[in-house]
Design an enzyme around this catalytic site. Structure first.
Site, PDB file in Angstrom:
ATOM      1  N   ARG A  32       0.808  -1.250   0.000  1.00  0.00           N
ATOM      2  CA  ARG A  32       0.000   0.000   0.000  1.00  0.00           C
ATOM      3  C   ARG A  32       0.828   1.280   0.000  1.00  0.00           C
ATOM      4  O   ARG A  32       0.292   2.342   0.349  1.00  0.00           O
ATOM      5  CB  ARG A  32      -0.928   0.043   1.221  1.00  0.00           C
ATOM      6  CG  ARG A  32      -1.716  -1.202   1.502  1.00  0.00           C
ATOM      7  CD  ARG A  32      -2.773  -1.447   0.471  1.00  0.00           C
ATOM      8  NE  ARG A  32      -3.673  -2.532   0.852  1.00  0.00           N
ATOM      9  CZ  ARG A  32      -4.178  -3.395  -0.020  1.00  0.00           C
ATOM     10  NH1 ARG A  32      -3.885  -3.319  -1.317  1.00  0.00           N
ATOM     11  NH2 ARG A  32      -5.001  -4.331   0.378  1.00  0.00           N
ATOM     12  N   ASP A  54      -2.166  -7.335 -10.675  1.00  0.00           N
ATOM     13  CA  ASP A  54      -2.900  -8.031  -9.613  1.00  0.00           C
ATOM     14  C   ASP A  54      -3.885  -7.129  -8.875  1.00  0.00           C
ATOM     15  O   ASP A  54      -3.586  -5.980  -8.556  1.00  0.00           O
ATOM     16  CB  ASP A  54      -1.957  -8.638  -8.586  1.00  0.00           C
ATOM     17  CG  ASP A  54      -2.731  -9.403  -7.535  1.00  0.00           C
ATOM     18  OD1 ASP A  54      -3.270 -10.462  -7.865  1.00  0.00           O
ATOM     19  OD2 ASP A  54      -2.843  -8.913  -6.393  1.00  0.00           O
ATOM     20  N   HIS A  91      -3.753 -12.268 -12.437  1.00  0.00           N
ATOM     21  CA  HIS A  91      -4.927 -12.343 -11.553  1.00  0.00           C
ATOM     22  C   HIS A  91      -6.066 -12.797 -12.466  1.00  0.00           C
ATOM     23  O   HIS A  91      -6.550 -12.021 -13.282  1.00  0.00           O
ATOM     24  CB  HIS A  91      -5.181 -10.957 -10.960  1.00  0.00           C
ATOM     25  CG  HIS A  91      -6.472 -10.825 -10.205  1.00  0.00           C
ATOM     26  ND1 HIS A  91      -6.521 -10.486  -8.873  1.00  0.00           N
ATOM     27  CD2 HIS A  91      -7.760 -10.960 -10.589  1.00  0.00           C
ATOM     28  CE1 HIS A  91      -7.783 -10.427  -8.469  1.00  0.00           C
ATOM     29  NE2 HIS A  91      -8.555 -10.701  -9.498  1.00  0.00           N
ATOM     30  N   HIS A 136      -2.713 -16.663  -6.706  1.00  0.00           N
ATOM     31  CA  HIS A 136      -3.802 -17.180  -5.856  1.00  0.00           C
ATOM     32  C   HIS A 136      -4.825 -18.092  -6.562  1.00  0.00           C
ATOM     33  O   HIS A 136      -6.009 -17.761  -6.648  1.00  0.00           O
ATOM     34  CB  HIS A 136      -4.531 -16.043  -5.129  1.00  0.00           C
ATOM     35  CG  HIS A 136      -4.838 -14.804  -5.946  1.00  0.00           C
ATOM     36  ND1 HIS A 136      -5.440 -14.838  -7.179  1.00  0.00           N
ATOM     37  CD2 HIS A 136      -4.632 -13.491  -5.670  1.00  0.00           C
ATOM     38  CE1 HIS A 136      -5.586 -13.605  -7.635  1.00  0.00           C
ATOM     39  NE2 HIS A 136      -5.092 -12.768  -6.737  1.00  0.00           N
ATOM     40  N   ASN A 182     -10.544 -11.830  -2.560  1.00  0.00           N
ATOM     41  CA  ASN A 182     -10.657 -12.089  -3.990  1.00  0.00           C
ATOM     42  C   ASN A 182      -9.381 -12.748  -4.503  1.00  0.00           C
ATOM     43  O   ASN A 182      -8.317 -12.139  -4.402  1.00  0.00           O
ATOM     44  CB  ASN A 182     -10.898 -10.775  -4.744  1.00  0.00           C
ATOM     45  CG  ASN A 182     -11.220 -11.016  -6.196  1.00  0.00           C
ATOM     46  OD1 ASN A 182     -11.533 -12.143  -6.584  1.00  0.00           O
ATOM     47  ND2 ASN A 182     -11.157  -9.976  -7.002  1.00  0.00           N
ATOM     48  N   ASP A 202      -0.581 -13.388  -0.237  1.00  0.00           N
ATOM     49  CA  ASP A 202      -1.481 -12.342  -0.764  1.00  0.00           C
ATOM     50  C   ASP A 202      -1.844 -11.368   0.367  1.00  0.00           C
ATOM     51  O   ASP A 202      -3.013 -10.994   0.538  1.00  0.00           O
ATOM     52  CB  ASP A 202      -2.735 -12.916  -1.420  1.00  0.00           C
ATOM     53  CG  ASP A 202      -3.506 -11.846  -2.215  1.00  0.00           C
ATOM     54  OD1 ASP A 202      -3.035 -10.702  -2.306  1.00  0.00           O
ATOM     55  OD2 ASP A 202      -4.594 -12.172  -2.729  1.00  0.00           O
ATOM     56  N   HIS A 207      -5.910  -4.057   5.232  1.00  0.00           N
ATOM     57  CA  HIS A 207      -6.927  -2.997   5.207  1.00  0.00           C
ATOM     58  C   HIS A 207      -7.089  -2.459   6.620  1.00  0.00           C
ATOM     59  O   HIS A 207      -6.902  -3.186   7.594  1.00  0.00           O
ATOM     60  CB  HIS A 207      -8.272  -3.536   4.706  1.00  0.00           C
ATOM     61  CG  HIS A 207      -8.251  -3.893   3.251  1.00  0.00           C
ATOM     62  ND1 HIS A 207      -8.117  -2.947   2.262  1.00  0.00           N
ATOM     63  CD2 HIS A 207      -8.333  -5.093   2.616  1.00  0.00           C
ATOM     64  CE1 HIS A 207      -8.123  -3.539   1.079  1.00  0.00           C
ATOM     65  NE2 HIS A 207      -8.246  -4.847   1.258  1.00  0.00           N
TER      66      HIS A 207
HETATM   67  O1  DOR Z   1      -8.451  -9.848  -1.804  1.00  0.00           O
HETATM   68  C1  DOR Z   1      -7.697  -9.224  -2.523  1.00  0.00           C
HETATM   69  N1  DOR Z   1      -7.155  -8.062  -2.120  1.00  0.00           N
HETATM   70  N2  DOR Z   1      -7.425  -9.693  -3.740  1.00  0.00           N
HETATM   71  C2  DOR Z   1      -6.722  -8.989  -4.643  1.00  0.00           C
HETATM   72  O2  DOR Z   1      -6.507  -9.482  -5.720  1.00  0.00           O
HETATM   73  C3  DOR Z   1      -6.259  -7.622  -4.316  1.00  0.00           C
HETATM   74  C4  DOR Z   1      -6.099  -7.454  -2.871  1.00  0.00           C
HETATM   75  C5  DOR Z   1      -5.929  -6.026  -2.430  1.00  0.00           C
HETATM   76  O3  DOR Z   1      -5.154  -5.283  -3.046  1.00  0.00           O
HETATM   77  O4  DOR Z   1      -6.543  -5.662  -1.411  1.00  0.00           O
END
Ligand code: DOR
Length: 434
Positions: free
Chosen positions: A66, A153, A180, A233, A281, A308, A312
């Site tokens: 991020r 991705d 992806h 993934h 995802n 992955d 957040h």
């Molecule tokens: O769950 C996910 N979060 N899948 C992704 O492909 C992107 C990622 C994100 O950047 O938060």
């Protein structure tokens, strides 16, 4: 820089087929000797690894840090500290930052900001400008700046012709393309796996076909272009089968799987009471898919395990299921979750050397990274593991800024106790050095 002497540990180095007790001498960031019965230099810092396992530094090839743009979720400092806490000495980071990592200056930014931090950071460049899927990014210039591969991705490359050009170009500069796989029209509006559970819950689903259709397309394109396609993934039984067949045909395709897809299913969305930390995802799939992922991991259809890590902020996730962002944070849980699988014996044939391979030599090979092995002359990146250590997942203790895991409270057996990067101890007994 003080030499480090690691004595009495069981060294597992899948790259050189080594699994035995031996001592390791590290000097000036390099593994100088790996031998039985070595004597420590008088000025060395001695690590008594009796009863512990010493592996090449773990490499996570699928991480979102991020940085820049969403540093309130994670940044390079907090993310590399989380990596070291989780036993990882190196991470490869995705380009879905703000601005997008689609330019050499962004590759330089990542290297400069990561210098001296708790883990190595290898930037992946975007495949298309702005991740928009419309125009190929400047892959050659980014490769020259140090990008180790290319990926959009978080988003699929919808236009097949652009994927064809990108694969063709990437193959010419000897760089992998990481895909992806998702048909965004088939998956449109979905928030979980499409199946019996989504029907019961009344949530819009993403069918397995959304992943498999795009994967099948990309494998066909790969046949045209050559080059190396890495599948991020993998989550469905059908995808595992497609990769298996492509490998049997001799295509240069590799694949990764996440711990959450190996361990959880869509039932958890229901059983957790719509906990948004189950929203990811690709989505958590069915038990049949989960079993197929394990089979694929064991027969080397799936080459590597990657977290992955998708951090957040708690506020982002603290909303209705439909509105929460996709993502599970995994840097500090991946190794303990997988060690616990080995310890439990639940999956026959999932041995410790196999796990170590999936987290060291396999990811190093996929992205052509240095490391992934312990031998004289190799970079002194090492992870030391205590297989007996009891470990409870508690995001409140994380180095990551995020807390989004569906595994909170899980009791596990096995944890990293030292992370050594470039000959420096970055993590000791769970504590990351400043
Ligand atoms: O769950 C996910 N979060 N899948 C992704 O492909 C992107 C990622 C994100 O950047 O938060």
């Amino acid at each position: 820089m003080k030499p480090i002497f690691i004595t009495g540990g069981r060294i597992i180095d899948p790259a050189s087929n080594f699994d035995d007790n031996a001592d390791i001498l590290i000097n000036e960031g390099i593994v100088e000797k790996v031998e039985k019965g070595l004597k420590p230099p008088s000025d060395a810092e001695v690590i008594d690894a009796a009863g512990l396992v010493v592996t090449p530094g773990l490499i996570d090839i699928h991480v979102h840090l991020r940085d820049p743009g969403q540093e309130y979720k994670e940044d390079i400092k907090s993310g590399t500290r989380a990596a070291a806490a989780g036993g990882f000495t190196a991470v490869a980071v995705m380009a879905n930052t703000e601005p997008v990592g689609d330019d050499p200056s962004m590759i330089h930014y990542t290297y400069e900001k990561a210098a001296g931090e708790a883990a190595r950071v290898y930037p992946l460049g975007a495949l298309t400008k702005g991740l928009e899927g419309k125009e190929m990014a400047e892959l050659g210039r980014m490769k020259n700046a140090g990008a180790v591969g290319f990926s959009d991705d978080g988003r699929p490359v919808v236009n097949g012709s652009i994927m064809r050009n990108a694969l063709h170009y990437a193959s010419g500069i000897n760089a992998p393309v990481i895909a992806h796989e998702e048909d965004p029209y088939l998956a449109a509006g979905g928030v979980m796996h499409e199946g019996a559970v989504s029907s019961v819950l009344g949530l819009k689903g993403m069918p397995s076909a959304a992943e498999e259709a795009m994967l099948a397309r990309d494998l066909l394109i790969l046949k045209l272009t050559g080059g190396h396609l890495h599948i991020a993934h993998v989550s469905t039984a059908g995808s595992v089968e497609l990769v298996r067949e492509a490998k049997a045909e001799g295509l240069n395709v590799t694949a990764e799987v996440t711990p959450h897809h190996l361990l959880l299913t869509d039932r958890l969305v229901k059983n957790s009471g719509y906990n948004t930390n189950t929203k990811v995802n690709p989505p958590l799939r069915t038990e049949l898919d989960r079993q197929a992922l394990w089979a694929g991991l064991l027969d080397d259809t799936i080459d590597a395990i990657a977290s992955d890590h998708a951090p957040h902020h708690p506020d982002d996730k603290d909303v209705e299921y439909d509105f929460a962002p996709f993502g599970i944070a995994g840097l500090e849980t991946t190794l303990p979750l997988m060690l616990d699988e080995v310890a439990s014996g639940r999956i026959k044939k999932f041995t410790l050397p196999l796990l170590v391979k999936k987290l060291t030599s396999a990811p190093a090979r996929i992205l052509n990274l240095p490391g992934g092995t312990i031998k004289a002359g190799s970079p002194a990146d090492l992870t030391i593991i205590d297989l007996k250590r009891e470990f409870i997942i508690n995001p409140e203790t994380w180095y990551s800024k995020s807390r989004n895991t569906p595994f909170t409270g899980k009791r596990l057996t096995g944890a990293p106790v030292y992370t050594i990067v470039d000959g420096l101890i970055k993590m000791k007994e769970g504590v990351v050095s400043e």
